[in-house]
Write a protein that holds these residues in place. Structure first.
Motif, mmCIF file in Angstrom:
data_model
loop_
_atom_site.group_PDB
_atom_site.id
_atom_site.type_symbol
_atom_site.label_atom_id
_atom_site.label_comp_id
_atom_site.label_asym_id
_atom_site.label_seq_id
_atom_site.Cartn_x
_atom_site.Cartn_y
_atom_site.Cartn_z
ATOM 1 N N ASP A 62 1.177 -1.201 -0.104
ATOM 2 C CA ASP A 62 0.004 0.561 -0.031
ATOM 3 C C ASP A 62 0.767 0.971 0.135
ATOM 4 O OD1 ASP A 62 -2.870 -0.666 2.253
ATOM 5 O OD2 ASP A 62 -2.262 -1.145 0.069
ATOM 6 N N SER A 63 1.974 1.367 0.238
ATOM 7 C CA SER A 63 3.140 2.361 0.943
ATOM 8 C C SER A 63 3.486 2.838 -0.047
ATOM 9 C CB SER A 63 3.969 2.345 1.500
ATOM 10 O OG SER A 63 4.902 0.850 1.331
ATOM 11 N N VAL A 64 3.440 1.809 -1.320
ATOM 12 C CA VAL A 64 4.111 2.261 -2.867
ATOM 13 C C VAL A 64 3.187 2.689 -3.671
ATOM 14 C CG1 VAL A 64 6.188 0.847 -1.336
ATOM 15 C CG2 VAL A 64 4.854 -0.019 -3.870
ATOM 16 N N LYS A 87 10.193 9.377 -1.788
ATOM 17 C CA LYS A 87 9.853 9.933 -0.519
ATOM 18 C C LYS A 87 10.958 9.261 0.554
ATOM 19 C CE LYS A 87 4.970 9.648 -0.436
ATOM 20 N NZ LYS A 87 3.630 8.583 -0.103
ATOM 21 N N ASP A 89 11.248 8.468 3.307
ATOM 22 C CA ASP A 89 10.537 7.003 3.759
ATOM 23 C C ASP A 89 11.137 6.021 3.223
ATOM 24 O OD1 ASP A 89 7.477 8.133 6.130
ATOM 25 O OD2 ASP A 89 9.696 8.144 6.563
ATOM 26 N N ASP A 90 11.509 5.874 1.448
ATOM 27 C CA ASP A 90 11.974 4.738 0.480
ATOM 28 C C ASP A 90 13.039 4.518 1.139
ATOM 29 O OD1 ASP A 90 9.504 6.772 -1.537
ATOM 30 O OD2 ASP A 90 8.878 4.934 -0.546
#
Length: 130
Positions: A62-64, A87, A89-90
């Motif tokens: 979901d985050s990507v 981002k 966070d990546d």
């Protein structure tokens, strides 16, 4: 045995893009499910996305979702991870991995469990700055 080598990592500003490649060698007479995992410092390795052996089924965390795209060129034994709108966070080490298919079904979903992946690359660092 199949050997995997990742490339394409680097330093990029937030909002930028990178494309990672995973080249397979060795037993490439058959296709494998391929997963892209990442590991940030102090965190567990997590699945970012995966593509099945035929390229007809993909999975994204979901985050990507909506930012990353996985594709494969079986004629070149290479799987790609296109990463857009990056981002901070990546940030992490990105690993590609391969799993033997359990079915010849071209629509079978790629595995999501880390334990299903028997072959791993050495990883490539991705750093996203603010």
């Amino acid at each position: 045995q199949v050997q995997l080598v990742e490339s394409g990592g680097g330093l990029v500003q937030a909002g930028g893009s990178l494309r990672l490649s995973c080249a397979a060698s060795g037993r490439t007479d058959r296709s494998y499910h391929t997963g892209w995992f990442r590991q940030a410092p102090g965190k567990e390795r997590e699945l970012v996305g995966a593509i099945n052996w035929s390229g007809r089924s993909t999975y994204y965390a979901d985050s990507v979702k909506g930012r990353f795209t996985i594709s494969r060129d079986n004629s070149k034994n290479t799987v790609y991870l296109q990463m857009n709108s990056l981002k901070p966070d990546d940030t992490g080490v990105y690993y590609c991995s391969a799993a033997l298919p359990l079915s010849a079904d071209t629509l079978t979903d790629p595995p999501r469990s880390l334990r299903r992946y028997a072959y791993w690359g050495q990883g490539t660092q991705v750093t996203v700055s603010t």
